[in-house]
Design a protein around this motif. Sequence first.
Motif, mmCIF file in Angstrom:
data_model
loop_
_atom_site.group_PDB
_atom_site.id
_atom_site.type_symbol
_atom_site.label_atom_id
_atom_site.label_comp_id
_atom_site.label_asym_id
_atom_site.label_seq_id
_atom_site.Cartn_x
_atom_site.Cartn_y
_atom_site.Cartn_z
ATOM 1 N N GLU A 92 33.199 29.212 22.646
ATOM 2 C CA GLU A 92 32.691 30.534 22.280
ATOM 3 C C GLU A 92 32.266 30.582 20.816
ATOM 4 N N TYR A 107 28.522 30.787 32.080
ATOM 5 C CA TYR A 107 29.520 31.749 31.628
ATOM 6 C C TYR A 107 30.624 31.934 32.668
ATOM 7 N N ARG A 111 34.366 31.412 31.853
ATOM 8 C CA ARG A 111 35.143 32.655 31.780
ATOM 9 C C ARG A 111 36.515 32.472 32.403
ATOM 10 N N CYS A 154 39.046 38.815 34.933
ATOM 11 C CA CYS A 154 38.132 38.649 33.794
ATOM 12 C C CYS A 154 36.867 39.484 33.941
ATOM 13 N N TRP A 155 36.327 39.562 35.145
ATOM 14 C CA TRP A 155 35.117 40.366 35.331
ATOM 15 C C TRP A 155 35.419 41.844 35.168
ATOM 16 N N ASN A 157 37.673 42.976 33.174
ATOM 17 C CA ASN A 157 37.790 43.125 31.724
ATOM 18 C C ASN A 157 36.422 43.228 31.063
ATOM 19 N N ASP A 158 35.465 42.414 31.535
ATOM 20 C CA ASP A 158 34.115 42.457 30.973
ATOM 21 C C ASP A 158 33.486 43.834 31.141
ATOM 22 N N SER A 161 35.508 46.452 28.874
ATOM 23 C CA SER A 161 35.369 46.243 27.426
ATOM 24 C C SER A 161 33.916 46.190 26.978
ATOM 25 N N TYR A 162 32.966 46.350 27.890
ATOM 26 C CA TYR A 162 31.557 46.183 27.527
ATOM 27 C C TYR A 162 31.138 47.102 26.386
ATOM 28 N N GLU A 165 32.603 46.024 23.032
ATOM 29 C CA GLU A 165 32.044 44.762 22.553
ATOM 30 C C GLU A 165 30.598 44.946 22.089
ATOM 31 N N ASN A 174 29.233 38.640 27.567
ATOM 32 C CA ASN A 174 30.075 39.067 28.676
ATOM 33 C C ASN A 174 29.204 39.155 29.922
#
Length: 249
Positions: A92, A107, A111, A154-155, A157-158, A161-162, A165, A174
């Motif tokens: 990263e 990704y 990820r 994880c997805w 979270n993406d 948190s988009y 971020e 992401n």
Amino acid sequence: MQLHADWQMWLFAFDDVRSEESEAGMHPGLMARTLASYLRILQDPTTQVPEDDAFTAALRDLRHRLEAVASQAQVDRFVTSVLGYWFAQVWEAANRADAAWPTVEEYAAMRVHTGAVPTCLALIDVVGGFELDAAELARHDVKALTTKAVNVVCWANDIHSYEKEAARSNHPVNLPALLHRRDGGGIQEAIDLAARMHDDEVTAYRDLRHRTAAGKKLERYLDGLQSWMRGNLTWSLSTGRYQQTADQT
């Protein structure tokens, strides 16, 4: 359980201080040198390293405590999963340094490691007070279920948190952002597609779980995967970590 919670806090603190928005997070060489000291501690907690900072001291404490409650096989499994996470941090950092954008496929593959979820799943049986046989963990169906659970966490979270971020990072990599770069259109379309990918992965997990033969210990491990998927969603919806507030912008 306390050991697991403390490892979670180490990961969040590292992410905030040493990862994306830090100097090390922009320089893969610096990131690699920082993680080299941590690696020595992870492999041997009695090792003395030059940078004996709070992260090093906390990692040493965690490693000692893990050794006290886990078998050598469980310790080795945890160490291996952390190595995957740390390599992903260097990857990263290299992307940020080069302003490189991975493909959606690249990704998705990385990820699995960047979110550190496998390091936590490696502790399911340690926390539960049992030990899952390595041969069971290596089964194709069990590995597939584990990967799907990681993807779901994880997805999700993406997606959650988009907004944060996008507002705080100069290089927000992401799932929604990469889908948007690939497909064009509006960002909400990309977020909706990421949500469908997440939901499809949940369905795929449920279908495969239904077809997976499992003994008592494996059932407990698979229950742990489901608890992680559900627990992460519940926490993400209630935590202030991903909320945009005036003092975060």
